[in-house]
Design an enzyme around this catalytic site. Structure first.
Site, PDB file in Angstrom:
ATOM      1  N   GLU A   1      -9.353   3.780   1.998  1.00 37.39           N
ATOM      2  CA  GLU A   1      -8.964   3.853   0.546  1.00 37.39           C
ATOM      3  C   GLU A   1      -7.830   2.924   0.353  1.00 37.39           C
ATOM      4  O   GLU A   1      -7.535   2.507  -0.650  1.00 37.39           O
ATOM      5  CB  GLU A   1      -8.434   5.280   0.512  1.00 37.39           C
ATOM      6  CG  GLU A   1      -6.833   5.277   0.946  1.00 37.39           C
ATOM      7  CD  GLU A   1      -6.853   5.305   2.550  1.00 37.39           C
ATOM      8  OE1 GLU A   1      -7.801   5.242   3.255  1.00 37.39           O
ATOM      9  OE2 GLU A   1      -5.460   5.229   2.876  1.00 37.39           O
TER      10      GLU A   1
ATOM     11  N   LYS B   1     -10.217  12.801   8.206  1.00 37.80           N
ATOM     12  CA  LYS B   1      -9.814  12.603   9.611  1.00 37.80           C
ATOM     13  C   LYS B   1      -9.735  13.749  10.512  1.00 37.80           C
ATOM     14  O   LYS B   1      -9.602  15.053  10.082  1.00 37.80           O
ATOM     15  CB  LYS B   1      -8.521  11.928   9.350  1.00 37.80           C
ATOM     16  CG  LYS B   1      -8.225  10.447   8.779  1.00 37.80           C
ATOM     17  CD  LYS B   1      -6.912   9.931   8.569  1.00 37.80           C
ATOM     18  CE  LYS B   1      -6.773   8.577   7.829  1.00 37.80           C
ATOM     19  NZ  LYS B   1      -7.245   7.623   8.635  1.00 37.80           N
TER      20      LYS B   1
ATOM     21  N   LYS C   1       0.723  -1.226   0.158  1.00 37.78           N
ATOM     22  CA  LYS C   1      -0.039  -0.270   0.096  1.00 37.78           C
ATOM     23  C   LYS C   1       0.779   1.230  -0.038  1.00 37.78           C
ATOM     24  O   LYS C   1       1.549   1.474   0.943  1.00 37.78           O
ATOM     25  CB  LYS C   1      -0.803   0.141   1.329  1.00 37.78           C
ATOM     26  CG  LYS C   1      -1.626   1.362   1.554  1.00 37.78           C
ATOM     27  CD  LYS C   1      -2.696   1.236   2.665  1.00 37.78           C
ATOM     28  CE  LYS C   1      -3.190   2.575   2.869  1.00 37.78           C
ATOM     29  NZ  LYS C   1      -4.004   2.627   4.074  1.00 37.78           N
TER      30      LYS C   1
ATOM     31  N   ASP D   1      -2.606  10.255   3.631  1.00 43.03           N
ATOM     32  CA  ASP D   1      -3.968   9.920   3.711  1.00 43.03           C
ATOM     33  C   ASP D   1      -4.709  10.785   4.750  1.00 43.03           C
ATOM     34  O   ASP D   1      -4.770  10.723   6.105  1.00 43.03           O
ATOM     35  CB  ASP D   1      -4.188   8.444   4.708  1.00 43.03           C
ATOM     36  CG  ASP D   1      -5.812   7.771   4.603  1.00 43.03           C
ATOM     37  OD1 ASP D   1      -6.428   8.374   4.052  1.00 43.03           O
ATOM     38  OD2 ASP D   1      -5.734   7.125   5.337  1.00 43.03           O
TER      39      ASP D   1
ATOM     40  N   ASP E   1     -12.181   7.199   3.523  1.00 43.66           N
ATOM     41  CA  ASP E   1     -11.187   6.968   4.469  1.00 43.66           C
ATOM     42  C   ASP E   1     -10.758   5.296   4.223  1.00 43.66           C
ATOM     43  O   ASP E   1      -9.414   5.082   4.969  1.00 43.66           O
ATOM     44  CB  ASP E   1     -11.311   7.365   5.983  1.00 43.66           C
ATOM     45  CG  ASP E   1      -9.984   7.618   6.758  1.00 43.66           C
ATOM     46  OD1 ASP E   1      -8.949   7.551   5.971  1.00 43.66           O
ATOM     47  OD2 ASP E   1     -10.064   7.658   7.812  1.00 43.66           O
TER      48      ASP E   1
ATOM     49  N   ARG F   1      -7.774  -0.417   0.663  1.00 46.35           N
ATOM     50  CA  ARG F   1      -8.425  -1.723   0.196  1.00 46.35           C
ATOM     51  C   ARG F   1      -8.665  -1.451  -1.084  1.00 46.35           C
ATOM     52  O   ARG F   1      -8.741  -2.122  -2.022  1.00 46.35           O
ATOM     53  CB  ARG F   1      -9.340  -2.125   1.008  1.00 46.35           C
ATOM     54  CG  ARG F   1     -10.694  -1.174   1.047  1.00 46.35           C
ATOM     55  CD  ARG F   1     -11.697  -1.516   2.331  1.00 46.35           C
ATOM     56  NE  ARG F   1     -11.111  -1.088   3.321  1.00 46.35           N
ATOM     57  CZ  ARG F   1     -11.626  -1.234   4.932  1.00 46.35           C
ATOM     58  NH1 ARG F   1     -12.926  -1.944   4.865  1.00 46.35           N
ATOM     59  NH2 ARG F   1     -11.106  -0.811   5.906  1.00 46.35           N
TER      60      ARG F   1
ATOM     61  N   ASP G   1       1.559   6.232   5.693  1.00 45.29           N
ATOM     62  CA  ASP G   1       0.447   5.256   5.173  1.00 45.29           C
ATOM     63  C   ASP G   1       1.304   4.738   3.783  1.00 45.29           C
ATOM     64  O   ASP G   1       0.387   4.168   3.149  1.00 45.29           O
ATOM     65  CB  ASP G   1      -0.838   6.096   4.699  1.00 45.29           C
ATOM     66  CG  ASP G   1      -1.875   4.938   5.035  1.00 45.29           C
ATOM     67  OD1 ASP G   1      -1.861   4.066   5.485  1.00 45.29           O
ATOM     68  OD2 ASP G   1      -2.994   5.701   4.383  1.00 45.29           O
TER      69      ASP G   1
HETATM   70  N1  BES Z   1      -4.481   4.359   6.846  1.00 48.05           N
HETATM   71  C1  BES Z   1      -5.547   4.071   7.586  1.00 48.05           C
HETATM   72  C2  BES Z   1      -5.424   3.168   8.871  1.00 48.05           C
HETATM   73  C3  BES Z   1      -4.346   3.599   9.820  1.00 48.05           C
HETATM   74  C4  BES Z   1      -4.708   3.913  10.918  1.00 48.05           C
HETATM   75  C5  BES Z   1      -2.937   3.330   9.810  1.00 48.05           C
HETATM   76  C6  BES Z   1      -3.967   4.362  11.977  1.00 48.05           C
HETATM   77  C7  BES Z   1      -1.911   3.472  10.797  1.00 48.05           C
HETATM   78  C8  BES Z   1      -2.498   4.082  11.954  1.00 48.05           C
HETATM   79  C9  BES Z   1      -6.577   3.649   6.773  1.00 48.05           C
HETATM   80  O1  BES Z   1      -6.758   3.995   5.713  1.00 48.05           O
HETATM   81  C10 BES Z   1      -7.890   4.179   7.476  1.00 48.05           C
HETATM   82  O2  BES Z   1      -8.140   5.184   7.574  1.00 48.05           O
HETATM   83  N2  BES Z   1      -8.659   3.039   7.901  1.00 48.05           N
HETATM   84  C11 BES Z   1      -9.830   3.571   8.428  1.00 48.05           C
HETATM   85  C12 BES Z   1     -11.125   2.321   8.003  1.00 48.05           C
HETATM   86  C13 BES Z   1     -12.413   2.782   8.280  1.00 48.05           C
HETATM   87  C14 BES Z   1     -12.777   4.151   7.813  1.00 48.05           C
HETATM   88  C15 BES Z   1     -13.216   1.597   8.106  1.00 48.05           C
HETATM   89  C16 BES Z   1      -9.796   3.165  10.072  1.00 48.05           C
HETATM   90  O3  BES Z   1      -9.291   2.251  10.401  1.00 48.05           O
HETATM   91  O4  BES Z   1     -10.154   3.979  10.672  1.00 48.05           O
HETATM   92 ZN    ZN Z   2      -4.840   4.855   4.885  1.00 44.04          ZN
HETATM   93 MN    MN Z   3      -7.737   6.124   5.341  1.00 43.58          MN
END
Ligand code: BES
Ligand code: ZN
Ligand code: MN
Length: 499
Positions: A352, A280, A268, A273, A350, A354, A291
């Site tokens: 993204e 966020k 990834k 992000d 968010d 996947r 990220d």
């Molecule tokens: N890059 C983030 C996940 C992340 C969070 C990585 C904290 C490192 C530290 C990912 O893209 C994300 O935002 N995931 C969301 C998914 C949700 C919207 C289903 C999350 O984990 O909140």
């Molecule tokens: Zn992310």
């Molecule tokens: Mn995200």
């Protein structure tokens, strides 16, 4: 730093420093015993005075110890002898290297690699001494106007092995450790670079640079028009809000002597992000420059394999872009078509990672791979589940998951199996598209993996969620380079393996 392997007595080493261990409570290791005898009991006398108890990680630097040929003798506490395991070994090495790096010795002879570590052989001890030494002296200062100067940095470590017959094993292990450390350093550097420097374009350039350094590597960097032509509608939906154009990086190192199918690594590469329209919150958003650590681990693992000229075929795929809000950005409720033909309702922009991985997983099919591993900072839920210690492994093949976790154990870069049962898929149901990109909050890292599995049906596949382990916060804030050691260890166990 440079490493050499040697076998011989500590009191006979002409060196700036000889490093020997002392167990808790005041028990000399064999090498400390040899120094003690040569010095007429000087070391045991010091210990009797109570200046070195052998507590794990403690150090005592002695100068001009009579009867020895070295300028200094460094005593390092090893903790209780019966508890001396992986973690303790690594921690003792770290203390010694940090001290050596800060004091006058440019060079040292290390006897800690002679100590028995439960369940580990001499090769493991040498490899990990190299890895920990390199990790201990790592610094990221390329963005500082005035890099801090280490006055007499440690330049060379000679690692001692118990017998002359261990020299070959030791040399191979040192080379392996150094290559893994170089790969890890590359992953750390890329991870630590800020989002305004480390853009998708920049990552593409770094891939081409790697190919120039290692002619065994073939690199292709696809630009937006080519990504569009491939039908990567899921990947492209994430890039819509950004002014930085995306890249799809393909790295091929096909070196299996038996022309075996390649292992494909997918990383990834979100260079920043923000969450997009599902933006966020402001606190700690800067962490989202990390990220792209999955992508960085693919670069790093490639580098390690190239340096070792490992007889194995590996393909690295990196979909890379920013996730930004704008008037052109993808909105919650938008439906996109992936390269696989499956349609996705994007309920949360968010989620993204996947979306970009989905199309990369479809692209991987063309290699008829031996196995595909994706590595991603995918979910905050992963951090809640396993903390900052272990990465989560999800797989459609239990033996593959086990092999990855075993490699993580050996590399001290741990990972732990997570479930992928059908029952978790229901939450992704959509009334409008084939499925949605998010389910509820519960089991968030598992439903994310379920989403990915819909694009990985044609081969053995594992997903490693590194959200908790790819970077640290606090005083040691920065990228860790994980899971390069795990991936390299796993791939090296497949050297020249038949199809
Ligand atoms: N890059 C983030 C996940 C992340 C969070 C990585 C904290 C490192 C530290 C990912 O893209 C994300 O935002 N995931 C969301 C998914 C949700 C919207 C289903 C999350 O984990 O909140
Ligand atoms: Zn992310
Ligand atoms: Mn995200």
């Amino acid at each position: 730093m440079e490493f050499t392997i040697k076998s011989g007595s500590p009191e006979k080493q002409r060196s700036a420093c000889v490093v020997v261990g002392v167990f808790d409570n005041r028990k000399l290791s064999l090498s400390a015993e040899l120094v003690d005898r040569a010095s007429g009991g000087y070391v045991s006398e010091i210990i009797r005075r109570g200046d070195m108890e052998g507590k794990l990680g403690s150090t005592l630097l002695l100068h001009n110890v009579r009867g020895t040929l070295a300028d200094r003798v460094l005593l390092v506490g090893l903790g209780k002898e019966r508890d001396f395991r992986d973690k303790e070994f690594r921690s003792a090495v770290r203390s010694a290297v940090k001290l050596l790096n800060e004091t006058g010795s440019y060079e040292a002879v290390f006897y800690l690699t002679e100590e028995k570590v439960k369940r580990r052989e001499v090769g493991w001890r040498v490899e990990h001494a190299v890895l920990v030494a390199m990790e201990s002296v790592y610094r990221f200062e390329q963005m500082k106007s005035q890099p801090t100067e280490v006055r007499r940095p440690l330049r060379k470590l000679t690692l001692s092995v118990p017998q002359r017959s261990d020299l070959g094993t030791g040399e191979k292990a040192a080379a392996r450790g150094l290559a893994i450390a170089h790969g890890t350093d590359l992953a750390r550097d890329l991870g630590n670079l800020p989002g305004n420097v480390c853009t998708p374009k920049y990552l593409g350039e770094r891939a081409l640079e790697l190919a120039r350094e290692f002619p065994d590597l073939k690199v292709q960097v696809l630009e937006p028009a080519e990504i569009e032509a491939l039908g990567m509608g899921s990947f492209l939906s994430v890039t819509r809000g950004s002014d930085e154009p995306p890249r799809f990086i393909v790295m091929e190192y096909l070196n299996s002597p038996r022309k075996a199918k390649p292992y494909v690594l997918v990383g990834k590469g979100i260079t920043f992000d923000t969450g997009g329209i599902s933006i966020k919150p402001a606190p700690d958003m800067d962490h989202m420059k990390f990220d792209m650590c999955g992508a960085a681990s693919v670069f790093g693992t490639m580098r390690t394999m190239l340096e070792l000229k490992a007889p194995v075929s590996i393909v690295g795929l990196v979909p890379t872009c920013e996730n930004m809000p704008s008037g052109r950005a993808t909105k919650p409720g938008d439906i996109v078509k992936s390269m696989s033909g499956q349609t996705i309702e994007i309920l949360n922009t968010d989620a993204e990672g996947r979306l970009i991985l989905a199309d990369a997983l479809t692209y991987a099919e063309r290699y008829e791979p031996e196995a595909v591993i994706d590595i991603a900072t995918l979910t905050g839920a992963m951090v809640i589940a396993l903390g900052h210690v272990a990465a989560g492994v999800f797989s459609n093949n239990d033996a593959l998951a086990r092999a990855l976790c075993a490699a993580g154990d050996e590399a001290y870069d741990r990972a732990w199996p997570m479930p992928l049962w059908d029952d978790y898929h229901d939450g992704l149901a959509s009334n409008f598209a084939d499925f949605a990109n998010v389910a509820g909050r519960a089991g968030g890292s598992i439903t994310a993996a379920c989403f990915l599995s819909k694009f990985a049906k044609k081969y053995d596949w594992a997903h490693i969620d590194i959200a908790g382990v790819s970077h640290k916060d606090g005083k040691e804030k920065g990228a860790t380079g994980r899971p390069v050691p795990l991936l390299a260890t796993w791939l090296l166990a497949h050297e020249g393996s038949p199809a």
